[in-house]
Design a protein around this motif. Sequence first.
Motif, short mmCIF file in Angstrom:
data_model
loop_
_atom_site.label_atom_id
_atom_site.label_comp_id
_atom_site.label_asym_id
_atom_site.label_seq_id
_atom_site.Cartn_x
_atom_site.Cartn_y
_atom_site.Cartn_z
N ASP A 20 -13.95 75.68 53.51
CA ASP A 20 -13.85 75.13 52.15
C ASP A 20 -12.41 74.89 51.71
O ASP A 20 -12.06 75.09 50.55
N GLY A 21 -11.53 74.50 52.64
CA GLY A 21 -10.14 74.20 52.30
C GLY A 21 -9.20 75.39 52.34
O GLY A 21 -8.00 75.23 52.16
N THR A 39 -12.23 88.79 62.17
CA THR A 39 -11.23 89.43 61.33
C THR A 39 -10.16 88.38 61.08
O THR A 39 -9.66 87.78 62.03
N VAL A 40 -9.83 88.14 59.81
CA VAL A 40 -8.90 87.07 59.48
C VAL A 40 -7.86 87.53 58.47
O VAL A 40 -8.07 88.49 57.73
N THR A 41 -6.75 86.81 58.45
CA THR A 41 -5.78 86.89 57.37
C THR A 41 -6.05 85.67 56.51
O THR A 41 -5.96 84.54 56.99
N ARG A 42 -6.43 85.90 55.25
CA ARG A 42 -6.86 84.81 54.39
C ARG A 42 -5.69 84.14 53.68
O ARG A 42 -4.61 84.69 53.56
N SER A 43 -5.96 82.95 53.20
CA SER A 43 -5.08 82.21 52.30
C SER A 43 -3.70 81.92 52.89
O SER A 43 -2.71 81.96 52.19
N VAL A 44 -3.65 81.59 54.18
CA VAL A 44 -2.35 81.32 54.80
C VAL A 44 -1.76 80.00 54.31
O VAL A 44 -0.57 79.74 54.51
N ASN A 45 -2.56 79.16 53.64
CA ASN A 45 -2.06 77.91 53.06
C ASN A 45 -1.95 78.00 51.54
O ASN A 45 -1.76 77.00 50.87
N GLY A 46 -2.08 79.21 50.98
CA GLY A 46 -1.95 79.40 49.54
C GLY A 46 -3.22 79.14 48.76
O GLY A 46 -3.24 79.27 47.54
N VAL A 47 -4.31 78.77 49.43
CA VAL A 47 -5.60 78.51 48.77
C VAL A 47 -6.48 79.73 48.93
O VAL A 47 -6.63 80.25 50.03
N THR A 48 -7.07 80.21 47.84
CA THR A 48 -8.02 81.32 47.89
C THR A 48 -9.29 80.88 47.18
O THR A 48 -9.23 80.41 46.05
N SER A 50 -13.88 81.55 46.88
CA SER A 50 -15.08 82.28 47.24
C SER A 50 -15.86 81.40 48.21
O SER A 50 -15.82 80.17 48.10
N HIS A 51 -16.56 82.02 49.16
CA HIS A 51 -17.31 81.26 50.15
C HIS A 51 -18.76 81.73 50.18
O HIS A 51 -19.04 82.91 50.09
N SER A 52 -19.66 80.78 50.32
CA SER A 52 -21.08 81.09 50.44
C SER A 52 -21.39 81.51 51.86
O SER A 52 -20.73 81.07 52.81
N ALA A 53 -22.42 82.35 52.00
CA ALA A 53 -22.89 82.70 53.35
C ALA A 53 -23.28 81.42 54.06
O ALA A 53 -23.90 80.53 53.47
N GLY A 54 -22.88 81.30 55.31
CA GLY A 54 -23.21 80.12 56.08
C GLY A 54 -22.25 78.95 55.89
O GLY A 54 -22.49 77.87 56.41
N ALA A 55 -21.15 79.18 55.14
CA ALA A 55 -20.17 78.10 54.97
C ALA A 55 -19.61 77.71 56.33
O ALA A 55 -19.43 78.54 57.21
N GLU A 56 -19.34 76.41 56.50
CA GLU A 56 -18.88 75.90 57.79
C GLU A 56 -17.43 76.28 58.05
O GLU A 56 -16.56 76.12 57.20
N LEU A 57 -17.18 76.77 59.24
CA LEU A 57 -15.85 77.12 59.70
C LEU A 57 -15.41 76.06 60.69
O LEU A 57 -16.16 75.69 61.58
#
Length: 67
Positions: A20-21, A39-48, A50-57
């Motif tokens: 989701d960007g 396991t991830v480090t989130r928001s590496v592009n400054g965007v944070t 919420s994500h729905s279950a099943g969101a496309e990666l």
Amino acid sequence: DPLWATSADDWTPGALVTVDGEHMLVTGVSGAGNPQTLTVTRSVNGVTKSHSAGAELEFVSPGVISL
């Protein structure tokens, strides 16, 4: 869907994915079957977000397989 290898020796740690960007840096993978846990480090592009279950990666920069 294809499974990720769980050993860091079998893939490049630090794979950059987006949901989701929001870009995330993958630092680990667990689980021998679906669903797997990344396991991830989130928001590496400054965007944070919420994500729905099943969101496309997706990969930010898809890899290339050499011949």
